[in-house]
Scaffold this motif. Structure first.
Motif, mmCIF file in Angstrom:
data_model
loop_
_atom_site.group_PDB
_atom_site.id
_atom_site.type_symbol
_atom_site.label_atom_id
_atom_site.label_comp_id
_atom_site.label_asym_id
_atom_site.label_seq_id
_atom_site.Cartn_x
_atom_site.Cartn_y
_atom_site.Cartn_z
ATOM 1 N N GLU A 1 0.840 -1.197 0.000
ATOM 2 C CA GLU A 1 0.000 0.000 0.000
ATOM 3 C C GLU A 1 0.873 1.244 0.000
ATOM 4 N N LYS A 2 0.345 2.314 -0.596
ATOM 5 C CA LYS A 2 1.068 3.589 -0.639
ATOM 6 C C LYS A 2 0.060 4.719 -0.818
ATOM 7 N N MET A 3 0.359 5.849 -0.178
ATOM 8 C CA MET A 3 -0.422 7.062 -0.418
ATOM 9 C C MET A 3 0.149 7.728 -1.662
ATOM 10 N N ILE A 4 -0.702 7.965 -2.628
ATOM 11 C CA ILE A 4 -0.319 8.723 -3.819
ATOM 12 C C ILE A 4 -1.249 9.914 -3.851
ATOM 13 N N GLY A 5 -0.693 11.085 -3.616
ATOM 14 C CA GLY A 5 -1.522 12.272 -3.445
ATOM 15 C C GLY A 5 -2.328 12.109 -2.173
ATOM 16 N N THR A 6 -3.637 12.166 -2.295
ATOM 17 C CA THR A 6 -4.510 12.011 -1.123
ATOM 18 C C THR A 6 -5.225 10.663 -1.117
ATOM 19 N N THR A 7 -4.795 9.760 -1.991
ATOM 20 C CA THR A 7 -5.470 8.472 -2.137
ATOM 21 C C THR A 7 -4.556 7.324 -1.731
ATOM 22 N N ARG A 8 -5.064 6.429 -0.894
ATOM 23 C CA ARG A 8 -4.313 5.228 -0.538
ATOM 24 C C ARG A 8 -4.554 4.210 -1.642
ATOM 25 N N MET A 9 -3.437 3.693 -2.181
ATOM 26 C CA MET A 9 -3.479 2.694 -3.245
ATOM 27 C C MET A 9 -2.960 1.368 -2.695
ATOM 28 N N ARG A 10 -3.403 0.287 -3.293
ATOM 29 C CA ARG A 10 -2.964 -1.063 -2.929
ATOM 30 C C ARG A 10 -2.630 -1.801 -4.234
ATOM 31 N N CYS A 11 -1.455 -2.407 -4.274
ATOM 32 C CA CYS A 11 -1.021 -3.142 -5.455
ATOM 33 C C CYS A 11 -0.664 -4.565 -5.055
ATOM 34 N N THR B 1 -4.257 -3.049 -9.174
ATOM 35 C CA THR B 1 -4.299 -1.926 -8.238
ATOM 36 C C THR B 1 -5.728 -1.676 -7.762
ATOM 37 N N GLN B 2 -5.824 -1.369 -6.479
ATOM 38 C CA GLN B 2 -7.087 -0.933 -5.888
ATOM 39 C C GLN B 2 -6.844 0.425 -5.246
ATOM 40 N N MET B 3 -7.910 1.190 -5.093
ATOM 41 C CA MET B 3 -7.805 2.462 -4.383
ATOM 42 C C MET B 3 -8.842 2.500 -3.280
ATOM 43 N N GLN B 4 -8.460 3.140 -2.189
ATOM 44 C CA GLN B 4 -9.359 3.233 -1.048
ATOM 45 C C GLN B 4 -10.318 4.390 -1.273
ATOM 46 N N VAL B 5 -11.589 4.110 -1.128
ATOM 47 C CA VAL B 5 -12.631 5.119 -1.297
ATOM 48 C C VAL B 5 -13.301 5.311 0.057
ATOM 49 N N VAL B 6 -13.304 6.556 0.529
ATOM 50 C CA VAL B 6 -13.891 6.877 1.826
ATOM 51 C C VAL B 6 -15.271 7.485 1.599
ATOM 52 N N ASP B 7 -16.266 6.969 2.316
ATOM 53 C CA ASP B 7 -17.629 7.481 2.222
ATOM 54 C C ASP B 7 -17.725 8.760 3.052
ATOM 55 N N VAL B 8 -17.532 9.899 2.389
ATOM 56 C CA VAL B 8 -17.528 11.176 3.116
ATOM 57 C C VAL B 8 -18.928 11.622 3.517
ATOM 58 N N THR C 1 -13.731 1.657 1.750
ATOM 59 C CA THR C 1 -13.737 0.391 1.024
ATOM 60 C C THR C 1 -12.661 0.433 -0.056
ATOM 61 N N TRP C 2 -12.247 -0.736 -0.502
ATOM 62 C CA TRP C 2 -11.269 -0.848 -1.594
ATOM 63 C C TRP C 2 -12.022 -1.119 -2.881
ATOM 64 N N GLN C 3 -11.736 -0.303 -3.881
ATOM 65 C CA GLN C 3 -12.372 -0.440 -5.189
ATOM 66 C C GLN C 3 -11.296 -0.665 -6.244
ATOM 67 N N PRO C 4 -11.602 -1.423 -7.302
ATOM 68 C CA PRO C 4 -10.619 -1.613 -8.367
ATOM 69 C C PRO C 4 -10.297 -0.274 -9.033
ATOM 70 N N ASP D 1 -9.743 6.404 -15.366
ATOM 71 C CA ASP D 1 -9.800 7.530 -16.296
ATOM 72 C C ASP D 1 -10.163 8.827 -15.582
ATOM 73 N N ASP D 2 -11.173 8.794 -14.741
ATOM 74 C CA ASP D 2 -11.581 9.994 -14.016
ATOM 75 C C ASP D 2 -10.585 10.362 -12.916
ATOM 76 N N HIS D 3 -10.050 9.356 -12.223
ATOM 77 C CA HIS D 3 -9.156 9.633 -11.105
ATOM 78 C C HIS D 3 -7.889 10.361 -11.549
ATOM 79 N N PHE D 4 -7.305 9.948 -12.652
ATOM 80 C CA PHE D 4 -6.049 10.554 -13.101
ATOM 81 C C PHE D 4 -6.241 11.636 -14.162
#
Length: 173
Positions: free
Chosen positions: A7-17, A79-86, A100-103, A109-112
């Motif tokens: 796992e790694k924080m990239i910007g403000t998003t936690r990623m999991r590979c 890769t998955q990214m952590q999505v927080v229900d704000v 939750t972890w989402q693919p 496309d939208d994230h980057f």
């Protein structure tokens, strides 16, 4: 042996590979060869930022667009990214929002979009997770950087219970 997940924080998003299996990893090495070496080589000796101009030049001059798209597809799948229900309610005891972890593939496309520095950091990081050990870069982050990047096992359960140190309980007296 389970495939490692990092796992790694990239910007403000936690990623999991999660690491590729040997079949796909071998296909990458055979198909990508020198461009893959340039991509991973850009990470050797440095831990932050994106790809070097030299690595970008090798990638763009020696890699066919269809091979690059093939590689990106597999990198998105691992890769998955952590999505927080704000908008949801916080947990009553911890105060944390549901995460939750989402693919990444679904939101890639939208994230980057317009965020190419983070995209380049993600691309470099995924290549290092997959092939760093093969090319001499550490496959797992050094212990000193454990706060920024964590290596985990393939198990979905947390390594320790929340609020514990992970040490064994003392023997009863």
């Amino acid at each position: 042996m389970a495939r490692k997940t990092v796992e790694k924080m990239i910007g403000t998003t936690r990623m999991r590979c999660t690491q590729f299996g040997a079949l796909l990893g071998g296909e990458f090495i055979f198909r990508m060869g020198m461009p893959l070496l340039a991509l991973v080589g850009a990470t050797l000796g440095k831990r932050a930022g994106g790809l070097t101009p030299e690595a970008i030049k090798v990638l763009t001059t020696s890699l066919k667009p269809e091979d690059f798209n093939w590689a990106l597809g597999h990198f998105r799948e691992c890769t998955q990214m952590q999505v927080v229900d704000v908008h949801g309610a916080a947990h009553p005891r911890t105060g944390q929002k549901l995460a939750t972890w989402q693919p990444l593939e679904v939101m890639y496309d939208d994230h980057f979009a317009g965020n190419y520095p983070e995209w380049m950091e993600w691309l470099q990081w995924v290549a290092e997770v997959q092939f760093g050990g093969f090319f001499g870069a550490p496959a797992q982050p050094p212990a000193a950087e454990a706060g920024a990047e964590r290596g985990t096992s393939g198990s979905p359960s947390p390594p320790t219970a929340a609020g514990t140190t992970g040490e064994s309980s003392p023997a009863p007296a």
